[in-house]
Structures are given as structure tokens and as C-alpha cells.
Scaffold this active site. Structure first.
Site, PDB file in Angstrom:
ATOM      1  N   ARG B  15      48.386  35.832  53.244  1.00  0.00           N
ATOM      2  CA  ARG B  15      48.631  35.264  54.583  1.00  0.00           C
ATOM      3  C   ARG B  15      47.527  34.253  54.888  1.00  0.00           C
ATOM      4  O   ARG B  15      47.711  33.066  54.713  1.00  0.00           O
ATOM      5  CB  ARG B  15      48.693  36.386  55.639  1.00  0.00           C
ATOM      6  CG  ARG B  15      49.295  35.938  56.946  1.00  0.00           C
ATOM      7  CD  ARG B  15      48.369  35.167  57.856  1.00  0.00           C
ATOM      8  NE  ARG B  15      47.205  35.953  58.281  1.00  0.00           N
ATOM      9  CZ  ARG B  15      46.200  35.446  58.999  1.00  0.00           C
ATOM     10  NH1 ARG B  15      46.208  34.165  59.355  1.00  0.00           N
ATOM     11  NH2 ARG B  15      45.161  36.190  59.326  1.00  0.00           N
ATOM     12  N   HIS B  75      51.834  39.529  59.366  1.00  0.00           N
ATOM     13  CA  HIS B  75      51.038  38.950  60.454  1.00  0.00           C
ATOM     14  C   HIS B  75      51.996  38.125  61.293  1.00  0.00           C
ATOM     15  O   HIS B  75      52.500  37.092  60.840  1.00  0.00           O
ATOM     16  CB  HIS B  75      49.970  38.063  59.802  1.00  0.00           C
ATOM     17  CG  HIS B  75      49.012  37.406  60.731  1.00  0.00           C
ATOM     18  ND1 HIS B  75      49.177  36.117  61.168  1.00  0.00           N
ATOM     19  CD2 HIS B  75      47.853  37.835  61.263  1.00  0.00           C
ATOM     20  CE1 HIS B  75      48.147  35.784  61.936  1.00  0.00           C
ATOM     21  NE2 HIS B  75      47.333  36.809  62.020  1.00  0.00           N
ATOM     22  N   HIS B 198      35.825  34.018  59.956  1.00  0.00           N
ATOM     23  CA  HIS B 198      35.846  32.740  59.234  1.00  0.00           C
ATOM     24  C   HIS B 198      34.438  32.285  58.863  1.00  0.00           C
ATOM     25  O   HIS B 198      33.449  32.778  59.415  1.00  0.00           O
ATOM     26  CB  HIS B 198      36.589  31.681  60.051  1.00  0.00           C
ATOM     27  CG  HIS B 198      38.067  31.763  59.840  1.00  0.00           C
ATOM     28  ND1 HIS B 198      38.729  31.016  58.910  1.00  0.00           N
ATOM     29  CD2 HIS B 198      38.999  32.566  60.411  1.00  0.00           C
ATOM     30  CE1 HIS B 198      40.016  31.322  58.925  1.00  0.00           C
ATOM     31  NE2 HIS B 198      40.208  32.267  59.832  1.00  0.00           N
ATOM     32  N   HIS B 292      11.408  35.833  35.885  1.00  0.00           N
ATOM     33  CA  HIS B 292      12.532  36.743  36.074  1.00  0.00           C
ATOM     34  C   HIS B 292      13.027  37.290  34.742  1.00  0.00           C
ATOM     35  O   HIS B 292      13.321  38.477  34.627  1.00  0.00           O
ATOM     36  CB  HIS B 292      13.707  36.022  36.759  1.00  0.00           C
ATOM     37  CG  HIS B 292      13.443  35.630  38.180  1.00  0.00           C
ATOM     38  ND1 HIS B 292      14.436  35.551  39.116  1.00  0.00           N
ATOM     39  CD2 HIS B 292      12.299  35.290  38.831  1.00  0.00           C
ATOM     40  CE1 HIS B 292      13.920  35.168  40.291  1.00  0.00           C
ATOM     41  NE2 HIS B 292      12.634  34.998  40.131  1.00  0.00           N
TER      42      HIS B 292
END
Lengths: 318, 318
Positions: B15, B75, B198, B292
Site C-alpha cells: 500500500r 487501507h 515518514h 576497526h
């Protein structure tokens, strides 16, 4: 909501960004990136340590002496060798780091906090004597005991640093945790605070923003958010985050240059601008759902919190 | 840190994800996506309204009757026409939305809150009479007056919804604001709470996580985070965010399927998996900086908060 007045971007595309898998910038590209960021208006540009390679040292000297408005920093180990190289090559600031979390202290250097502070004293004194701005950062701050953090930060403040740094080196911190820890540190020191946040759990921009709300003044970003693993907070993400709360806070930057900066670096890296990138992704201002397109045509603020024109972009409608 | 027990993913790739610019899924692709998400273990799969097109209606019927474990939602607008179509095509749940913010009410439908609630009453009663699970969401919740939100949510709870939804439709909410608003709503209703966030200001994953911490039980995600404009919270981002705090909370999902799900959808869309994607980006477990790489070889947890093996991935070292 009112945001703190003091806001400085420390762009580390030429240090953290170079730790991104496909980043192999040439000297000319490094200078071009520094020039673009300077034109945009970032206050600081951080470069790889001159101890990394002879080319890194030459590029630091070139960029430091290029007459940019941005202050040129280099990111060095808390060692006298590195500090001397930083001074020799014209760095205006040195970002020192020392691993302080239990996992990193065990694996990486094995030193006690007292030993860390004794080494720091010598390096900080030397750099301050040479008029170099100093930041001291506890690597992996969010897996470091808060009492240890505060003890170290108070000590290095007394030694004369301009700024302390909190680094979410492994990308584990949550937004509310960042707010709490930065607030706690803010209450204990008077110097500036820098924040550096990785994206391993998808919160780099949010965490950096929460640090800013809690009193961090200097925010680490890279173009597109590139960096070790899946990166850190992006410059465009931070601009979007802050502008959506208060556009006035970022009006001093050349916001219209943002799309070109992101495009240029994406091209250098041979990657697309991620579709999820704020402001500069091809779809950031694209409206597709029927309900959205009608409303946006009537009034853009219906489905837009940022005005695309502010960034030299245009909305598109499907 | 202890996270809430109740956690349900509402995957809306079929959707919200279809509102992403380059998403044009075929019926076969829709079914394939639903099957992958079901195998992964998401609790809900949301599909486009059957009112959108005859093909959307047929695909809803096909997927709703396919015998998946996930509940199939659609929806829809808060209209009787859409509600009847949802029932006819076998949806097990209906996600209703109504624009409630001042900018959207003005531009989009012009109705008062009382008019909204009168329409909602009829639709909710009809759906509940047909044993359809109902969520009612205030579109653009974070630009809606909190008193209005609470008034609407309390009213629709009385009408019999299982769940209310808070939606950051325009991507403006900040993490701490989400925590505060969801907490305030949590104190006023007893039904479940869904959150939809969002990414316009780069905080979709962080905001969704803060909603979960504050009492939201149902978290909207899409594969890769695709959606209108620059998307919403990604499934892999939310898994990374939650797992980095408490891996036990996500052990019931088939985490090893995540890379294939992201790759499959990226291929369907003709895009790369963004480098900043958690867990599934090509570089998410790639270590490059010298400091690292040495430490990770000695002990991976030095620079990794997530174990790549948990997700069927391997670390790589430059």
C-alpha cells in the site's frame, strides 16, 4: 519548538566518509569536496590523520592552506607523533579520540582511565601551545559508563580543550538515551560538545538531532551520510531535520548547493543517491498517491514540510 | 533497557510502498511479496484499497484467501463504499484514515470533527458487524491539535475499533515529540496503538521506535522503507533498532530471510539497496578503518552491535 542558537557542522566526508567501502578519493576530489562544503558554509571540515599516509599528510597541508573559510580539522590518535604531524601540516584543529568503553578498552588498547588521561595531558598541552583547537572524544561513548565519561570530560576540560565529543561509534544509542546522556554531560562541563552518530540501527540523523536539542553544539555529518559500515548522519538529513522545525536556523547555509554536493559525491563513489535521502533523493519531493497530488496542487504545505525551492529543487507530481 | 512485550509489524509495502515513485508491482509480484513477508513472520500485511482499481480489488481477494498466517488489511477511506468493497474482497482488517490536521482539513475535505465522527460511526459499525478488525487513524496526527486527537481517539474507541493510529504523514515529527504524543494518547485509550512515520526529516525509524517505547503496539513498515516521497520506516531498520536493544524481542521472526526480501524488492523496483540500509546493505557489516578491522578480528562486538550471522550475513573486512 525553539532550537539552540549555537550550531556548527563538522563535515567529516574526508575522514569518516573515506572509511565507506567504495570511497577512494583522489587528491583533486578531496579538494573539490572541501571547496563545495566550504561554499555551502559548513564551519569545520575534518580530514584523515596525516599519519595515515604521506598522501594524506600532503592533502591536509594543501587543504589547510587553501584559504577556505571553514576550519580544517584532522582526526588523530591521542599520540604525540600524530599531534606533531597535525601541527606540521597546518591543521587548525585536532579531533582526538580515545576508546573508553569496556569492549573497546579490552580489545583495542588495554589502558586504564588514568593512563588515558596522562597521555591526553601531554598531547592537549602540546596542541594548545601551538594554537590548535582541540576536541577530545570518548570513542564508543554510549557503551562507556556515564561516571567514567564525566570524569574524563571534566579532566580534559581542565586540560584546556575547546570541545569534548560524544561518539556513538557502533550505532547502538537510542534517541532518548542520546538526549539523556548529552544532557547529563552538558550539566557537568562548560566547553562545547560534539556528537558523532553511526547508523547501524537507523537512527543517525535522529540521534544527532537529539544531541543538538540536549546541548551539543557541533554536529558531525558527511555528504550522503557515508562512513564506516552503513554510515553516519548525512548533511542533507540534518538540514532537513533542523529546517522542518525551524528554517531560520539553517538560512545562513547555501542550501541550494545541497543537490549538487550530494550528486557529485555519489558520482565519485559510483552509487545512486539513496531514495530515502532527505531533500536530494530523486523522489524526495515526488507526490504519487491521488489524495496527495490533488491536495499538493491546492496547497503544497498539505503534504510538504520543506519547500523544495529553498534547496533548488522542484516538486514533481505523478 | 526493557522494551514493551506487545509488538506487531504492519507491513505496508503493498500500500504505502506502492506510492513510491518506481513501484509498479504486478499481481504476481504482490503475491510473492506477501508470501515472503508471511514467511518472515510479519503479523499484518496491508494492501491498497479495493476502490483503487479492479486489479487492486482482485489482488486483495487473492491474497486475503491465500491462507497466509499474517492478517490481511486494506487501507481505505472512511466511506461506506470502500468499507463494503473491503468486506466483499475478504479483508480481515480495515485501516481507516481521516485527515484531521488544520492544513489537511482545509485543503482536503473541509469537514468539522463532528462530521468526521458521524461518518466514522457508520463505517466502523458496519465493519465490526462483519467481523472486520478496524483501525482508525488521524492522518497528519503531528500537525493535529492534541486535544482534537484525544477527542477523536476516545470517540472511535467507544465505537468499537481495535486500534487507533498515529500517523506522521508529512515526516515532520521529532523523536521526543513522538514519545510525548504517543504517551499522552496511551494514557487516554485502552485499545492498541499503531504508528506510521515518514522519513522527510530522516527520522522514520527513530520515530517509530520512540512510538513503540511510548506504548504503540503496531508499527508500520515497508520493505526497504519505500513509500510516498522518500519513504517510511524500513522493516530492516526496525529489526536492527529493536535487536540492538534486545535481540530476544525479534527472535520469533525469520531474520535470515531479511536480505532476500530486501534484494527481491530492490530488483523489482530497479534500485540498489541503499548503502545506509540497516542489516541488508552491501556494506552494513563491512569494516574498513585500520583500527576497526584489527579490533573486529579480535572480538566482533568491539565494532558490531548486531551479529551478522543472525541475519544470514557475513562480516567483510577490507
Amino acid at each position: 519548538m525553539s532550537l539552540p542558537e549555537r550550531l556548527f557542522f563538522v563535515d567529516t566526508t574526508l575522514r569518516e566518509g573515506e572509511q565507506f567501502a567504495s570511497a577512494r578519493f583522489t587528491s583533486a576530489q578531496r579538494l573539490a569536496i572541501a571547496e563545495m562544503l566550504d561554499a555551502f558554509g559548513v564551519e569545520y571540515i575534518e580530514l584523515t590523520s596525516p599519519a595515515a599516509s604521506p598522501q594524506s599528510a600532503r592533502d591536509l597541508a594543501t587543504i589547510a592552506r587553501h584559504g577556505l573559510r571553514a576550519r580544517i580539522l584532522t582526526h588523530i590518535r591521542c599520540h604525540m607523533t600524530d599531534a606533531r604531524l597535525a601541527v606540521e601540516h597546518g591543521a587548525q584543529g585536532a579531533n582526538l579520540l580515545f576508546a573508553t568503553s569496556e569492549p573497546l578498552r579490552t580489545v583495542s588498547h588495554g589502558r586504564s582511565l588514568n593512563e588515558i588521561l596522562a597521555e591526553a595531558q601531554q598531547v592537549i598541552t602540546y596542541l594548545r601551545d601551538h594554537d590548535v583547537e582541540v576536541r577530545f572524544s570518548c570513542e564508543d561513548s554510549f557503551r562507556t559508563d556515564l561516571a567514567d565519561l564525566i570524569r574524563i570530560y571534566r579532566a580534559v576540560e581542565t586540560m584546556g580543550v575547546q570541545r569534548i565529543g560524544l561518539a556513538d561509534t557502533v550505532g547502538i544509542a537510542t534517541p532518548r538515551q542520546v538526549y539523556e546522556v548529552v544532557s547529563a554531560v552538558r550539566a557537568e562541563v562548560t566547553c562545547d560538545i560534539e556528537f558523532h552518530g553511526h547508523n547501524d540501527s537507523g537512527c543517525a540523523v535522529a540521534n544527532t538531532f537529539c544531541a543538538y536539542e540536549a546541548g551539543a553544539t557541533h554536529l558531525d555529518v558527511t555528504v550522503l551520510g557515508i562512513g564506516e559500515r552503513n554510515g553516519i548522519a548525512s548533511l542533507s538529513g540534518m538540514i532537513a531535520r533542523i529546517a522542518s522545525v525551524d528554517p531560520n536556523r539553517v538560512r545562513r547555509y547555501r542550501l541550494d548547493l545541497l543537490p549538487k554536493i550530494d550528486e557529485t559525491v555519489a558520482t565519485m563513489l559510483g552509487i545512486e543517491i539513496p531514495f530515502n535521502q532527505c531533500i536530494t533523493s530523486p523522489t524526495a519531493f515526488h507526490h504519487k498517491a491521488g489524495m496527495h497530488t490533488k491536495a499538493v496542487l491546492a496547497d503544497p504545505r498539505s503534504y510538504e514540510v520543506l519547500d523544495p525551492n529553498l534547496f533548488g529543487r522542484q516538486r514533481t507530481i505523478a
